[in-house]
Design an enzyme around this catalytic site. Structure first.
Site, PDB file in Angstrom:
ATOM      1  N   ASP A  13       7.476  25.714  24.710  1.00  0.00           N
ATOM      2  CA  ASP A  13       8.378  26.061  23.605  1.00  0.00           C
ATOM      3  C   ASP A  13       9.704  25.305  23.669  1.00  0.00           C
ATOM      4  O   ASP A  13      10.738  25.807  23.223  1.00  0.00           O
ATOM      5  CB  ASP A  13       8.662  27.581  23.578  1.00  0.00           C
ATOM      6  CG  ASP A  13       7.382  28.384  23.614  1.00  0.00           C
ATOM      7  OD1 ASP A  13       6.464  28.035  22.852  1.00  0.00           O
ATOM      8  OD2 ASP A  13       7.289  29.331  24.410  1.00  0.00           O
ATOM      9  N   LYS A  16       8.886  20.363  21.505  1.00  0.00           N
ATOM     10  CA  LYS A  16       8.116  19.106  21.547  1.00  0.00           C
ATOM     11  C   LYS A  16       7.701  18.673  20.145  1.00  0.00           C
ATOM     12  O   LYS A  16       7.761  17.499  19.807  1.00  0.00           O
ATOM     13  CB  LYS A  16       6.848  19.280  22.395  1.00  0.00           C
ATOM     14  CG  LYS A  16       7.125  19.559  23.854  1.00  0.00           C
ATOM     15  CD  LYS A  16       5.849  19.827  24.609  1.00  0.00           C
ATOM     16  CE  LYS A  16       5.190  21.153  24.303  1.00  0.00           C
ATOM     17  NZ  LYS A  16       5.919  22.352  24.716  1.00  0.00           N
ATOM     18  N   GLY A  17       7.274  19.656  19.338  1.00  0.00           N
ATOM     19  CA  GLY A  17       6.763  19.345  17.997  1.00  0.00           C
ATOM     20  C   GLY A  17       7.772  18.560  17.183  1.00  0.00           C
ATOM     21  O   GLY A  17       7.437  17.574  16.538  1.00  0.00           O
ATOM     22  N   GLY A  40       2.010  26.435  20.111  1.00  0.00           N
ATOM     23  CA  GLY A  40       2.607  26.643  18.795  1.00  0.00           C
ATOM     24  C   GLY A  40       3.679  25.605  18.602  1.00  0.00           C
ATOM     25  O   GLY A  40       4.617  25.529  19.383  1.00  0.00           O
ATOM     26  N   HIS A  41       3.517  24.739  17.618  1.00  0.00           N
ATOM     27  CA  HIS A  41       4.507  23.698  17.366  1.00  0.00           C
ATOM     28  C   HIS A  41       5.098  23.915  15.990  1.00  0.00           C
ATOM     29  O   HIS A  41       4.368  24.012  15.016  1.00  0.00           O
ATOM     30  CB  HIS A  41       3.845  22.304  17.415  1.00  0.00           C
ATOM     31  CG  HIS A  41       3.381  21.933  18.780  1.00  0.00           C
ATOM     32  ND1 HIS A  41       2.488  20.924  19.026  1.00  0.00           N
ATOM     33  CD2 HIS A  41       3.709  22.437  19.992  1.00  0.00           C
ATOM     34  CE1 HIS A  41       2.282  20.831  20.328  1.00  0.00           C
ATOM     35  NE2 HIS A  41       3.011  21.734  20.929  1.00  0.00           N
ATOM     36  N   GLN A 226       2.311  23.340  25.839  1.00  0.00           N
ATOM     37  CA  GLN A 226       2.889  24.157  26.925  1.00  0.00           C
ATOM     38  C   GLN A 226       3.917  23.316  27.697  1.00  0.00           C
ATOM     39  O   GLN A 226       4.568  22.483  27.094  1.00  0.00           O
ATOM     40  CB  GLN A 226       1.799  24.706  27.864  1.00  0.00           C
ATOM     41  CG  GLN A 226       0.899  25.762  27.221  1.00  0.00           C
ATOM     42  CD  GLN A 226      -0.267  25.151  26.472  1.00  0.00           C
ATOM     43  OE1 GLN A 226      -0.928  24.259  26.967  1.00  0.00           O
ATOM     44  NE2 GLN A 226      -0.547  25.657  25.281  1.00  0.00           N
ATOM     45  N   ARG A 305       5.580  37.156  20.372  1.00  0.00           N
ATOM     46  CA  ARG A 305       6.146  37.878  21.522  1.00  0.00           C
ATOM     47  C   ARG A 305       7.570  37.402  21.808  1.00  0.00           C
ATOM     48  O   ARG A 305       7.862  36.212  21.708  1.00  0.00           O
ATOM     49  CB  ARG A 305       5.309  37.599  22.788  1.00  0.00           C
ATOM     50  CG  ARG A 305       3.936  38.197  22.743  1.00  0.00           C
ATOM     51  CD  ARG A 305       3.204  37.952  24.051  1.00  0.00           C
ATOM     52  NE  ARG A 305       2.845  36.555  24.241  1.00  0.00           N
ATOM     53  CZ  ARG A 305       2.279  36.074  25.339  1.00  0.00           C
ATOM     54  NH1 ARG A 305       2.026  36.873  26.363  1.00  0.00           N
ATOM     55  NH2 ARG A 305       1.943  34.807  25.446  1.00  0.00           N
TER      56      ARG A 305
END
Ligand code: IMP
Length: 437
Positions: A13, A16-17, A40-41, A226, A305
């Site tokens: 998190d 990176k995206g 998740g990006h 990750q 979360r």
């Protein structure tokens, strides 16, 4: 020709995206090489937010080819719905533009059921997985029984293998994990057969395609998911994911030899976050931690979360730099720190009189570990409009320089907001120059 690897230098998190998206301006390929829809990006283009979990972040740049490499585990249903979503947003999702490596493994319903049941059975010893079936899919790969993308081309041959898997997993669910959940072969198969016909045209030979692309002098970005500290071997085991998240994973998970990689970029937040269980030496449990969570919107892209928040940990970052051979670091979310009177950075751990300059190997060794900090001045300025180094307040500049010194790695860019434009070049090496205008 040049190839760069972008990896998260913390526990995921890190943003990176956004940077994969920034570098795709002049890239020809973006390649995912590990993980699956546990990632998740989030990419923000012209204020519009797109959350992706499987498709490489290059999907929103017209003309950039997107490969899901051999090291990825992919859930066909999730992939198809993600493709539909980006197609509706105007992206080209045709075969050839998107390629699924023939050797990538599939995540099917029974992997998800096992992941959830195993976490429940672990009780207080749970890992805090995303519950997406990622670990169980890699288990099947390791025990040499997994179903791969290439199998999608031969549904008749795949059918009985899927049935055998469902029967085996149902036994594990009931007899070993004590779960009531059972997977129904007929419904798994009915869906998979349809999905196979949709996805079959996308299946290709990723390693060969990349080698041919390199011969043509094309630019390739390997997009890690990750972070290094979640690596299955080098992370905070057993509180890790099940794939090689380090830069070396790009070679393994794509079938490109390591000598072709020209630069390794690590992405780190200006503070630290972690989702799920596991050691976190610089975690802030008090109101400051909550403040960072709210201001940084630190809630999981995929699971929602709340993320645990803490100070920047130079010990952990040094480990990431070493293990991934990171030659340039990008620092994200500096804007979130605005308003803090002082900012701490962990420089070492201490246990009684012993000073440690690396993460311990065993979870119990984290107990009683104290983090040693330096304290730097904070800043009040809103950084979101800054676009050049000179526009950053001196205390921000000092923070960046100090981190670079502590981890012995140049900082190439910093980020002060989610959009492509909120990016400030600092010390950009020649390889990265080739990826931006
Ligand atoms: P799994 O990958 O679902 O097996 O989860 C293993 C650990 O990795 C858990 O602590 C997850 O929270 C963490 N994890 C997996 N994917 C991500 C991610 O994309 N960002 C942050 N943490 C992740």
């Amino acid at each position: 020709m040049s190839c760069i690897v972008i990896v998260g230098a913390q526990w995921g998190d890190e943003g990176k995206g956004k940077f994969v998206d920034v570098f795709t301006e002049r890239a020809d390929w973006v390649v995912r090489f590990q993980g699956g829809n546990n990632a998740g990006h989030t990419i923000v283009v012209d204020g519009v937010k797109t959350a992706l979990s499987l498709l490489p972040s290059g999907i929103l740049r017209p003309g950039v080819k997107c490969l899901l490499g051999a090291g990825v585990v992919l859930n066909p249903s999730v992939l198809i719905s993600e493709m539909e979503r980006v197609r509706a947003a105007g992206a080209d999702t045709s075969p050839g533009r998107i390629v699924l490596d023939r050797d990538a493994h599939l995540v099917l319903d029974y992997h998800v059921a096992i992941d959830k049941a195993r976490e429940r059975a672990r009780g207080s010893g749970r890992i805090g997985t995303t519950g997406r079936g990622i670990g169980p899919a890699y288990e099947d790969r390791s025990q040499r029984s997994g179903i791969r993308c290439a199998d999608l081309l031969y549904p008749d041959l795949m059918r009985e293998r899927v049935r055998a898997h469902v029967e085996e997993k149902n036994k594990i669910l009931g007899l070993v994990l004590g779960s009531d959940a059972q997977v129904d072969f007929a419904s798994v198969w009915e869906r998979l057969e349809q999905e196979a016909s949709i996805l079959a045209p996308y299946v290709g030979n990723g390693s060969k395609l990349l080698h041919d692309a390199m011969k043509r002098g094309e630019r390739i970005i390997f997009e890690g998911a990750q972070g290094v500290l979640l690596d299955q071997i080098h992370g905070t085991y057993p509180f890790v994911t099940s794939s090689s998240t380090i830069a070396g994973g790009a070679a393994i998970g794509s079938g490109v030899g390591p000598r072709h990689i020209d630069s390794v970029v690590g992405i780190a937040k200006a503070y630290t976050t972690r989702v799920g269980e596991g050691p976190f030496p610089t975690e802030i449990i008090d109101a400051t931690g909550e403040e960072l969570r709210q201001r940084g919107h630190e809630f999981g892209t995929i699971t929602g979360r709340p993320r645990r928040c803490g100070w920047l940990d130079a010990v952990a970052l040094r480990r990431a730099v070493r293990i991934s051979g990171i030659d340039s670091l990008i620092l994200t979310k500096l804007d979130v720190l605005t308003g803090l009177r002082s900012i701490k950075v962990c420089t070492a751990y201490r246990r009684n009189s012993e000073v440690l300059d690396d993460l311990p190997a065993l979870v119990h060794e984290f107990e009683g570990l104290e983090s040693e900090y330096i304290e730097l001045d904070g800043w009040e300025d809103d950084l979101r409009g800054a676009r050049r180094w000179e526009e950053l307040p001196s205390s921000v500049q000092r923070y960046i320089v100090e981190i670079s010194k502590l981890i012995e790695c140049p900082v190439s860019f910093v980020s002060v907001g989610p959009g492509r434009e909120a990016t400030i070049p600092v010390n950009v090496n020649q390889v990265l120059q080739g990826f931006i205008r």
